[in-house]
Design an enzyme around this catalytic site. Structure first.
Site, PDB file in Angstrom:
ATOM      1  N   HIS A 196      39.340  32.723  73.156  1.00 45.93           N
ATOM      2  CA  HIS A 196      39.323  32.382  71.731  1.00 45.93           C
ATOM      3  C   HIS A 196      38.666  33.447  70.853  1.00 45.93           C
ATOM      4  CE1 HIS A 196      35.204  31.357  72.681  1.00 45.93           C
ATOM      5  NE2 HIS A 196      34.955  31.285  71.382  1.00 45.93           N
ATOM      6  N   HIS A 237      37.287  35.655  65.922  1.00 51.03           N
ATOM      7  CA  HIS A 237      36.990  34.349  66.538  1.00 51.03           C
ATOM      8  C   HIS A 237      38.005  33.339  66.015  1.00 51.03           C
ATOM      9  CE1 HIS A 237      34.901  30.570  67.306  1.00 51.03           C
ATOM     10  NE2 HIS A 237      34.158  31.231  68.184  1.00 51.03           N
TER      11      HIS A 237
END
Length: 159
Positions: A67, A82
């Site tokens: 992620h 992110h």
């Protein structure tokens, strides 16, 4: 040399990494990002689940859950991308990674493909933070906010 580099006012030209709505980092729905605890940058509320590199550089970190990716820009800045909020809890589900640590990349290279339909109801937000983590107290001003398409150029003024 780095001290000299970080003492001047700069203008960086980046490629928009995701299609969606570009916002100041202060609008990121997570205080770690919105309060600039990691650094300054921007966030994008994505409409398409593909993340491209905004810069030329090297992949220096990839979270095991896919992620988040760290990139060192050729000029020395370190970038964290992110994707989403609490996406770490998905343990990589819905994320397809296209790079490895140590890869040299160009601006516009595909980094991640995310099945947003399969994850959007499992996390609070898909809003993605793009942060420069080593600004040493400096801030960013963006040349543009609002709707953006991946591949467009944006200017980041660092002061």
């Amino acid at each position: 040399m780095l001290k000299k580099f970080f003492n001047k006012k700069e203008e960086l030209s980046w490629i928009v990494p995701l299609t969606g709505t570009l916002k100041p980092i202060t609008e990121m729905p997570d205080p770690v990002f919105s309060q600039k605890m990691i650094g300054d940058g921007f966030c994008i509320e994505p409409t398409i689940g593909k993340v491209y590199s905004p810069i030329k550089g090297e992949i220096v970190s990839i979270f095991p859950t896919k992620h988040a990716i760290g990139i060192r820009e050729d000029n020395g800045y370190e970038i964290l991308i992110h994707f989403g909020i609490d996406t770490v809890n998905l343990n990589g589900e819905g994320f397809n990674l296209y790079v490895n640590i140590g890869d040299k990349i160009d601006a516009g290279d595909l980094l991640l493909d995310i099945d947003t339909d399969s994850i959007k109801n499992k996390v609070p937000s898909l809003t993605t933070a793009v942060i420069i983590t080593n600004l040493n107290g400096k801030n960013i001003r963006l040349s543009k906010l609002g709707e953006v398409k991946q591949g467009e150029t944006i200017i980041l003024n660092i002061y």
